[in-house]
Design a protein around this motif. Structure first.
Motif, PDB file in Angstrom:
ATOM      1  N   UNK A 164      40.375  35.134  35.704  1.00 17.04           N
ATOM      2  CA  UNK A 164      39.509  34.814  34.570  1.00 17.04           C
ATOM      3  C   UNK A 164      40.045  33.588  33.841  1.00 17.04           C
ATOM      4  N   UNK A 165      39.148  32.921  33.136  1.00 16.41           N
ATOM      5  CA  UNK A 165      39.537  31.722  32.403  1.00 16.41           C
ATOM      6  C   UNK A 165      38.895  31.646  31.037  1.00 16.41           C
ATOM      7  N   UNK A 166      38.550  30.438  30.629  1.00 15.67           N
ATOM      8  CA  UNK A 166      37.986  30.227  29.299  1.00 15.67           C
ATOM      9  C   UNK A 166      36.640  30.927  29.147  1.00 15.67           C
ATOM     10  N   UNK A 193      45.809  46.456  41.990  1.00 16.74           N
ATOM     11  CA  UNK A 193      44.979  45.288  41.736  1.00 16.74           C
ATOM     12  C   UNK A 193      45.829  44.172  41.179  1.00 16.74           C
ATOM     13  N   UNK A 194      45.335  42.942  41.271  1.00 14.28           N
ATOM     14  CA  UNK A 194      46.073  41.795  40.733  1.00 14.28           C
ATOM     15  C   UNK A 194      45.172  41.003  39.795  1.00 14.28           C
ATOM     16  N   UNK A 195      45.806  40.355  38.829  1.00 10.61           N
ATOM     17  CA  UNK A 195      45.034  39.556  37.876  1.00 10.61           C
ATOM     18  C   UNK A 195      45.845  38.326  37.475  1.00 10.61           C
ATOM     19  N   UNK A 196      45.126  37.226  37.378  1.00 15.08           N
ATOM     20  CA  UNK A 196      45.699  35.966  36.924  1.00 15.08           C
ATOM     21  C   UNK A 196      44.695  35.292  36.001  1.00 15.08           C
ATOM     22  N   UNK A 197      45.160  34.290  35.294  1.00 12.02           N
ATOM     23  CA  UNK A 197      44.251  33.527  34.450  1.00 12.02           C
ATOM     24  C   UNK A 197      44.122  32.104  34.988  1.00 12.02           C
ATOM     25  N   UNK A 198      43.022  31.509  34.659  1.00 10.61           N
ATOM     26  CA  UNK A 198      42.844  30.084  34.941  1.00 10.61           C
ATOM     27  C   UNK A 198      43.439  29.299  33.763  1.00 10.61           C
ATOM     28  N   UNK A 199      44.724  29.556  33.556  1.00  7.85           N
ATOM     29  CA  UNK A 199      45.475  28.951  32.450  1.00  7.85           C
ATOM     30  C   UNK A 199      45.476  27.429  32.563  1.00  7.85           C
ATOM     31  N   UNK A 200      45.282  26.957  33.796  1.00  9.50           N
ATOM     32  CA  UNK A 200      45.281  25.521  34.013  1.00  9.50           C
ATOM     33  C   UNK A 200      44.125  24.829  33.288  1.00  9.50           C
ATOM     34  N   UNK A 259      45.007  38.695  26.633  1.00  9.03           N
ATOM     35  CA  UNK A 259      45.042  39.665  27.721  1.00  9.03           C
ATOM     36  C   UNK A 259      44.192  40.889  27.436  1.00  9.03           C
ATOM     37  N   UNK A 260      43.931  41.146  26.162  1.00 10.67           N
ATOM     38  CA  UNK A 260      43.216  42.355  25.796  1.00 10.67           C
ATOM     39  C   UNK A 260      41.839  42.475  26.414  1.00 10.67           C
ATOM     40  N   UNK A 261      41.140  41.354  26.611  1.00 10.45           N
ATOM     41  CA  UNK A 261      39.799  41.451  27.187  1.00 10.45           C
ATOM     42  C   UNK A 261      39.859  42.024  28.598  1.00 10.45           C
ATOM     43  N   UNK A 262      40.919  41.694  29.321  1.00 12.69           N
ATOM     44  CA  UNK A 262      41.083  42.229  30.675  1.00 12.69           C
ATOM     45  C   UNK A 262      41.545  43.685  30.637  1.00 12.69           C
TER      46      UNK A 262
END
Length: 365
Positions: A287-289, A135-142, A264-267
Protein backbone atom coordinates in the motif's frame (compact mmCIF):
# COMPACT_ATOMS: atom_id res chain seq x y z
CA UNK A 1 19.78 -0.97 28.72
CA UNK A 2 18.75 -4.59 29.21
CA UNK A 3 15.85 -5.58 26.97
CA UNK A 4 12.68 -6.51 28.75
CA UNK A 5 12.16 -10.26 28.82
CA UNK A 6 8.41 -10.19 29.33
CA UNK A 7 5.35 -9.34 27.28
CA UNK A 8 4.02 -5.81 27.47
CA UNK A 9 0.28 -6.08 27.97
CA UNK A 10 -1.79 -3.24 26.66
CA UNK A 11 -5.39 -2.65 27.65
CA UNK A 12 -5.19 -4.69 30.82
CA UNK A 13 -8.78 -3.65 31.49
CA UNK A 14 -9.89 -5.87 28.63
CA UNK A 15 -9.16 -9.07 30.56
CA UNK A 16 -12.04 -11.55 30.53
CA UNK A 17 -13.86 -11.20 33.87
CA UNK A 18 -14.08 -14.20 36.15
CA UNK A 19 -17.57 -15.68 36.36
CA UNK A 20 -19.01 -15.74 39.82
CA UNK A 21 -22.31 -15.58 41.64
CA UNK A 22 -23.00 -12.05 40.43
CA UNK A 23 -21.88 -12.56 36.83
CA UNK A 24 -23.82 -10.45 34.35
CA UNK A 25 -25.09 -11.50 30.95
CA UNK A 26 -22.34 -9.39 29.40
CA UNK A 27 -19.61 -11.09 31.40
CA UNK A 28 -20.95 -14.53 30.49
CA UNK A 29 -21.03 -13.52 26.83
CA UNK A 30 -17.44 -12.31 27.08
CA UNK A 31 -16.41 -15.60 28.62
CA UNK A 32 -18.10 -17.52 25.81
CA UNK A 33 -16.53 -15.25 23.17
CA UNK A 34 -13.09 -14.21 24.43
CA UNK A 35 -11.38 -11.35 22.62
CA UNK A 36 -9.04 -11.99 19.74
CA UNK A 37 -5.56 -11.75 21.19
CA UNK A 38 -3.16 -9.97 18.82
CA UNK A 39 0.60 -9.79 19.37
CA UNK A 40 3.16 -7.36 17.98
CA UNK A 41 6.95 -7.58 18.11
CA UNK A 42 9.02 -4.45 17.53
CA UNK A 43 12.74 -4.14 16.70
CA UNK A 44 13.18 -0.84 18.54
CA UNK A 45 11.91 0.95 21.64
CA UNK A 46 8.54 2.66 21.76
CA UNK A 47 10.41 5.87 22.49
CA UNK A 48 12.25 5.89 19.14
CA UNK A 49 9.78 8.49 17.76
CA UNK A 50 10.06 6.66 14.46
CA UNK A 51 9.40 3.15 13.14
CA UNK A 52 8.40 1.37 16.35
CA UNK A 53 6.51 4.39 17.65
CA UNK A 54 4.38 4.46 14.48
CA UNK A 55 3.71 0.71 14.57
CA UNK A 56 2.52 1.05 18.14
CA UNK A 57 0.16 3.86 17.15
CA UNK A 58 -1.25 1.34 14.68
CA UNK A 59 -1.74 -1.19 17.48
CA UNK A 60 -3.63 1.44 19.46
CA UNK A 61 -5.83 2.12 16.42
CA UNK A 62 -6.81 -1.56 16.48
CA UNK A 63 -7.85 -1.25 20.12
CA UNK A 64 -9.83 1.92 19.46
CA UNK A 65 -11.58 0.37 16.46
CA UNK A 66 -12.60 -2.96 17.98
CA UNK A 67 -12.83 -2.31 21.72
CA UNK A 68 -13.41 -5.42 23.80
CA UNK A 69 -13.41 -7.66 20.72
CA UNK A 70 -9.61 -7.61 20.83
CA UNK A 71 -6.77 -7.60 23.30
CA UNK A 72 -3.28 -6.60 22.18
CA UNK A 73 0.16 -7.36 23.59
CA UNK A 74 3.57 -6.24 22.39
CA UNK A 75 7.26 -6.79 22.97
CA UNK A 76 9.67 -3.98 22.17
CA UNK A 77 13.43 -4.02 21.45
CA UNK A 78 13.48 -7.55 20.04
CA UNK A 79 16.83 -8.35 18.34
CA UNK A 80 16.47 -9.43 14.71
CA UNK A 81 18.02 -12.84 15.24
CA UNK A 82 17.43 -16.11 17.10
CA UNK A 83 15.86 -14.41 20.11
CA UNK A 84 12.97 -13.28 17.93
CA UNK A 85 11.90 -16.90 17.57
CA UNK A 86 11.78 -17.31 21.33
CA UNK A 87 9.63 -14.18 21.66
CA UNK A 88 7.25 -15.39 18.95
CA UNK A 89 6.78 -18.75 20.67
CA UNK A 90 6.13 -16.93 23.91
CA UNK A 91 3.40 -14.87 22.24
CA UNK A 92 1.73 -18.03 20.97
CA UNK A 93 1.98 -19.63 24.41
CA UNK A 94 0.42 -16.46 25.81
CA UNK A 95 -2.66 -17.04 23.68
CA UNK A 96 -2.09 -14.89 20.62
CA UNK A 97 -3.82 -16.20 17.52
CA UNK A 98 -2.67 -13.32 15.32
CA UNK A 99 0.86 -11.88 15.36
CA UNK A 100 2.44 -8.97 13.50
CA UNK A 101 6.24 -9.06 13.13
CA UNK A 102 7.33 -5.58 12.18
CA UNK A 103 10.79 -5.69 10.62
CA UNK A 104 12.66 -7.37 7.76
CA UNK A 105 14.98 -9.25 10.11
CA UNK A 106 12.06 -11.13 11.66
CA UNK A 107 11.36 -12.98 8.41
CA UNK A 108 13.08 -16.31 9.07
CA UNK A 109 11.90 -16.61 12.70
CA UNK A 110 8.35 -15.85 11.55
CA UNK A 111 8.43 -18.57 8.90
CA UNK A 112 9.89 -21.14 11.31
CA UNK A 113 7.42 -20.49 14.11
CA UNK A 114 4.45 -20.29 11.75
CA UNK A 115 5.20 -23.80 10.49
CA UNK A 116 4.69 -25.13 14.03
CA UNK A 117 1.45 -23.21 14.66
CA UNK A 118 -0.73 -23.40 11.54
CA UNK A 119 -3.76 -22.14 13.47
CA UNK A 120 -2.08 -18.76 14.16
CA UNK A 121 -2.21 -15.99 11.56
CA UNK A 122 1.16 -14.28 11.11
CA UNK A 123 1.78 -10.98 9.30
CA UNK A 124 5.37 -10.03 8.46
CA UNK A 125 6.43 -6.50 7.52
CA UNK A 126 8.98 -5.83 4.74
CA UNK A 127 9.76 -9.45 3.92
CA UNK A 128 9.15 -11.62 0.89
CA UNK A 129 8.46 -15.13 2.25
CA UNK A 130 4.88 -16.28 2.67
CA UNK A 131 3.14 -19.44 3.90
CA UNK A 132 -0.51 -20.51 4.20
CA UNK A 133 -0.61 -18.76 7.58
CA UNK A 134 1.95 -16.00 6.85
CA UNK A 135 1.01 -12.85 4.99
CA UNK A 136 3.42 -10.05 4.12
CA UNK A 137 2.97 -6.31 3.91
CA UNK A 138 5.10 -3.43 2.71
CA UNK A 139 4.52 0.20 1.93
CA UNK A 140 5.24 2.19 -1.17
CA UNK A 141 7.33 4.42 1.08
CA UNK A 142 9.33 5.39 -1.98
CA UNK A 143 6.40 7.60 -3.08
CA UNK A 144 6.97 9.85 -0.09
CA UNK A 145 10.75 9.56 -0.40
CA UNK A 146 10.56 10.91 -3.96
CA UNK A 147 8.56 13.93 -2.76
CA UNK A 148 10.99 14.46 0.13
CA UNK A 149 13.77 14.48 -2.46
CA UNK A 150 12.01 17.25 -4.33
CA UNK A 151 11.99 19.39 -1.19
CA UNK A 152 15.68 18.65 -0.59
CA UNK A 153 16.63 19.41 -4.19
CA UNK A 154 14.91 22.78 -4.04
CA UNK A 155 16.29 23.68 -0.60
CA UNK A 156 19.96 22.73 -0.93
CA UNK A 157 22.55 25.46 -1.52
CA UNK A 158 25.55 23.14 -1.75
CA UNK A 159 23.84 20.62 -4.08
CA UNK A 160 25.05 17.92 -1.67
CA UNK A 161 22.43 15.94 0.23
CA UNK A 162 23.14 13.61 3.13
CA UNK A 163 21.48 10.25 3.75
CA UNK A 164 21.91 8.19 6.93
CA UNK A 165 21.07 4.56 6.18
CA UNK A 166 20.70 1.48 8.43
CA UNK A 167 21.15 -1.76 6.43
CA UNK A 168 21.66 -2.30 2.67
CA UNK A 169 18.38 -4.12 2.06
CA UNK A 170 16.04 -3.42 -0.89
CA UNK A 171 13.65 -1.36 1.22
CA UNK A 172 16.36 1.12 2.17
CA UNK A 173 18.05 1.24 -1.26
CA UNK A 174 14.66 1.80 -2.87
CA UNK A 175 13.94 4.77 -0.59
CA UNK A 176 17.40 6.23 -1.17
CA UNK A 177 17.03 5.93 -4.93
CA UNK A 178 13.58 7.52 -4.90
CA UNK A 179 14.88 10.38 -2.76
CA UNK A 180 17.69 11.11 -5.22
CA UNK A 181 15.38 10.80 -8.24
CA UNK A 182 13.03 13.33 -6.67
CA UNK A 183 15.87 15.73 -5.89
CA UNK A 184 17.31 15.55 -9.39
CA UNK A 185 13.89 15.97 -10.96
CA UNK A 186 13.89 19.58 -9.71
CA UNK A 187 17.66 20.13 -9.44
CA UNK A 188 19.82 18.10 -11.88
CA UNK A 189 22.96 19.24 -10.04
CA UNK A 190 21.94 17.64 -6.75
CA UNK A 191 23.74 14.52 -5.52
CA UNK A 192 23.72 12.47 -2.34
CA UNK A 193 26.32 11.03 -0.01
CA UNK A 194 25.45 8.07 2.22
CA UNK A 195 26.69 6.77 5.56
CA UNK A 196 25.58 3.28 6.66
CA UNK A 197 25.38 2.68 10.42
CA UNK A 198 24.12 -0.95 10.58
CA UNK A 199 21.36 -0.10 13.01
CA UNK A 200 17.77 1.04 12.79
CA UNK A 201 17.91 2.97 16.04
CA UNK A 202 21.13 4.37 17.46
CA UNK A 203 20.82 8.09 18.21
CA UNK A 204 24.52 8.62 18.90
CA UNK A 205 25.65 6.91 15.68
CA UNK A 206 22.89 8.59 13.69
CA UNK A 207 24.12 11.95 14.91
CA UNK A 208 27.76 11.10 14.19
CA UNK A 209 26.90 9.91 10.69
CA UNK A 210 24.97 13.10 9.98
CA UNK A 211 27.82 15.23 11.31
CA UNK A 212 30.23 13.42 8.99
CA UNK A 213 27.98 14.15 6.04
CA UNK A 214 27.61 17.79 7.05
CA UNK A 215 31.39 18.11 7.25
CA UNK A 216 31.47 16.81 3.67
CA UNK A 217 29.18 19.60 2.50
CA UNK A 218 25.69 18.14 2.93
CA UNK A 219 23.22 20.83 3.93
CA UNK A 220 19.97 18.82 3.73
CA UNK A 221 19.73 15.55 5.64
CA UNK A 222 17.43 12.57 5.13
CA UNK A 223 17.43 9.25 6.95
CA UNK A 224 16.07 5.73 6.95
CA UNK A 225 16.81 5.43 10.67
CA UNK A 226 14.38 5.98 13.51
CA UNK A 227 15.46 8.62 16.00
CA UNK A 228 15.07 12.42 15.76
CA UNK A 229 18.81 12.95 16.44
CA UNK A 230 19.52 14.05 12.85
CA UNK A 231 16.71 16.60 12.82
CA UNK A 232 17.95 17.96 16.16
CA UNK A 233 21.50 18.25 14.82
CA UNK A 234 20.33 20.07 11.69
CA UNK A 235 18.40 22.49 13.87
CA UNK A 236 21.51 23.23 15.95
CA UNK A 237 23.62 23.75 12.80
CA UNK A 238 21.18 26.00 10.96
CA UNK A 239 20.73 23.37 8.23
CA UNK A 240 17.74 21.34 7.02
CA UNK A 241 16.44 17.84 7.59
CA UNK A 242 13.53 15.57 6.74
CA UNK A 243 11.86 13.35 9.31
CA UNK A 244 11.30 9.63 8.86
CA UNK A 245 8.36 7.43 9.87
CA UNK A 246 6.76 10.15 12.01
CA UNK A 247 6.41 13.94 12.04
CA UNK A 248 9.63 15.16 13.70
CA UNK A 249 8.99 18.88 13.31
CA UNK A 250 8.96 19.47 17.08
CA UNK A 251 12.65 18.50 17.16
CA UNK A 252 13.62 21.04 14.49
CA UNK A 253 11.04 23.79 14.08
CA UNK A 254 12.98 25.64 11.39
CA UNK A 255 15.16 22.78 10.12
CA UNK A 256 12.30 20.34 9.42
CA UNK A 257 11.15 20.47 5.78
CA UNK A 258 8.57 17.66 6.10
CA UNK A 259 8.49 13.97 7.00
CA UNK A 260 7.65 10.68 5.34
CA UNK A 261 5.09 9.29 7.80
CA UNK A 262 3.70 5.77 8.06
CA UNK A 263 0.16 5.15 9.27
CA UNK A 264 0.30 1.40 9.95
CA UNK A 265 -3.07 1.46 11.66
CA UNK A 266 -5.05 1.46 8.42
CA UNK A 267 -3.49 -1.88 7.54
CA UNK A 268 -3.72 -3.38 11.02
CA UNK A 269 -7.41 -2.52 11.32
CA UNK A 270 -8.03 -4.05 7.88
CA UNK A 271 -6.33 -7.37 8.70
CA UNK A 272 -7.77 -7.68 12.21
CA UNK A 273 -11.23 -7.08 10.76
CA UNK A 274 -10.59 -9.95 8.34
CA UNK A 275 -9.53 -12.20 11.21
CA UNK A 276 -12.56 -11.35 13.33
CA UNK A 277 -14.84 -12.08 10.38
CA UNK A 278 -13.15 -15.42 9.66
CA UNK A 279 -11.94 -14.06 6.32
CA UNK A 280 -8.21 -13.69 6.95
CA UNK A 281 -5.90 -15.17 4.33
CA UNK A 282 -2.22 -14.95 3.45
CA UNK A 283 -1.68 -12.02 1.08
CA UNK A 284 1.16 -9.95 -0.35
CA UNK A 285 0.04 -6.38 0.32
CA UNK A 286 1.78 -3.23 -0.89
CA UNK A 287 0.00 0.00 0.00
CA UNK A 288 1.04 3.59 -0.54
CA UNK A 289 -0.28 7.13 -0.45
CA UNK A 290 -3.59 6.25 -2.11
CA UNK A 291 -4.48 3.78 0.66
CA UNK A 292 -3.42 6.21 3.39
CA UNK A 293 -0.58 4.17 4.83
CA UNK A 294 2.05 6.62 3.48
CA UNK A 295 1.37 10.14 4.66
CA UNK A 296 3.36 13.38 4.57
CA UNK A 297 3.89 15.86 7.38
CA UNK A 298 3.05 19.52 6.90
CA UNK A 299 5.65 21.52 5.02
CA UNK A 300 8.02 23.50 7.21
CA UNK A 301 8.63 27.25 7.14
CA UNK A 302 11.83 26.83 5.11
CA UNK A 303 9.95 25.41 2.10
CA UNK A 304 9.52 28.09 -0.57
CA UNK A 305 6.19 28.75 -2.27
CA UNK A 306 7.69 27.52 -5.53
CA UNK A 307 8.86 24.27 -3.95
CA UNK A 308 5.50 23.80 -2.20
CA UNK A 309 3.62 24.24 -5.48
CA UNK A 310 5.78 21.67 -7.28
CA UNK A 311 5.46 19.33 -4.30
CA UNK A 312 1.67 19.56 -4.28
CA UNK A 313 1.42 19.06 -8.04
CA UNK A 314 3.51 15.89 -8.04
CA UNK A 315 1.85 14.58 -4.91
CA UNK A 316 -1.50 14.88 -6.68
CA UNK A 317 -0.06 13.12 -9.74
CA UNK A 318 1.15 10.19 -7.63
CA UNK A 319 -2.23 9.90 -5.91
CA UNK A 320 -3.96 9.94 -9.29
CA UNK A 321 -1.67 7.23 -10.64
CA UNK A 322 -0.24 9.56 -13.29
CA UNK A 323 3.31 9.70 -11.88
CA UNK A 324 5.51 6.82 -10.79
CA UNK A 325 8.72 7.81 -8.96
CA UNK A 326 10.64 5.13 -10.86
CA UNK A 327 9.53 6.18 -14.35
CA UNK A 328 12.26 6.30 -16.99
CA UNK A 329 14.59 7.31 -18.27
CA UNK A 330 16.76 6.13 -15.36
CA UNK A 331 20.43 5.24 -15.44
CA UNK A 332 22.33 3.65 -12.60
CA UNK A 333 25.40 4.88 -10.76
CA UNK A 334 27.69 3.41 -13.41
CA UNK A 335 25.84 5.05 -16.28
CA UNK A 336 24.02 1.88 -17.38
CA UNK A 337 20.47 2.50 -18.67
CA UNK A 338 18.07 0.79 -16.31
CA UNK A 339 14.66 2.15 -17.35
CA UNK A 340 13.76 3.49 -20.78
CA UNK A 341 11.66 6.58 -21.31
CA UNK A 342 7.99 5.75 -21.03
CA UNK A 343 8.67 2.68 -18.87
CA UNK A 344 8.85 2.10 -15.11
CA UNK A 345 10.96 -0.24 -13.02
CA UNK A 346 9.27 -3.67 -13.16
CA UNK A 347 7.36 -4.49 -10.00
CA UNK A 348 9.48 -7.56 -9.27
CA UNK A 349 12.70 -5.55 -9.54
CA UNK A 350 11.31 -2.72 -7.45
CA UNK A 351 11.00 -4.98 -4.40
CA UNK A 352 14.41 -6.61 -4.84
CA UNK A 353 16.32 -3.45 -5.77
CA UNK A 354 20.07 -3.59 -5.11
CA UNK A 355 21.49 -0.94 -7.45
CA UNK A 356 22.08 2.80 -7.03
CA UNK A 357 20.67 5.43 -9.36
CA UNK A 358 22.94 8.06 -10.86
CA UNK A 359 23.64 10.87 -8.40
CA UNK A 360 24.70 8.78 -5.38
CA UNK A 361 28.34 8.88 -4.28
CA UNK A 362 30.15 5.85 -2.92
CA UNK A 363 29.58 2.13 -3.06
CA UNK A 364 27.18 -0.08 -1.20
CA UNK A 365 28.64 -1.89 1.82
Amino acid sequence: MKRRQFLQHASVGLAVPALGLGATAASMANAANPPLKVGFIYPGPLADVGWTYQHDLGRKMVEAEFGDKVKTVFVEKVPEGPDAERVLRQLVDDGCTMIFTTSFGFMEPTIRVAADFPEVAFEHCSGYKTAPNVGIYQTRFYEGAYLMGMLAGKRTKSNTLGYVAPFPIPEVIRNLNAFVLGARAVNPNASAKVVWINSWYDPANERDAALTLMNQGADVMYQNTDSPAIVQLAQSKGLWAIGQDSDMSRFGPTAHLSANVLNWGVYYVHKVRQKLAGQWKSEDTKWGMKEGIVQLAALGPSVSKEAAAAFDERKASILAGKLHPFAGPIVDQGGKPRVAAGQVVPESELWTMKWYVDGISGKQP
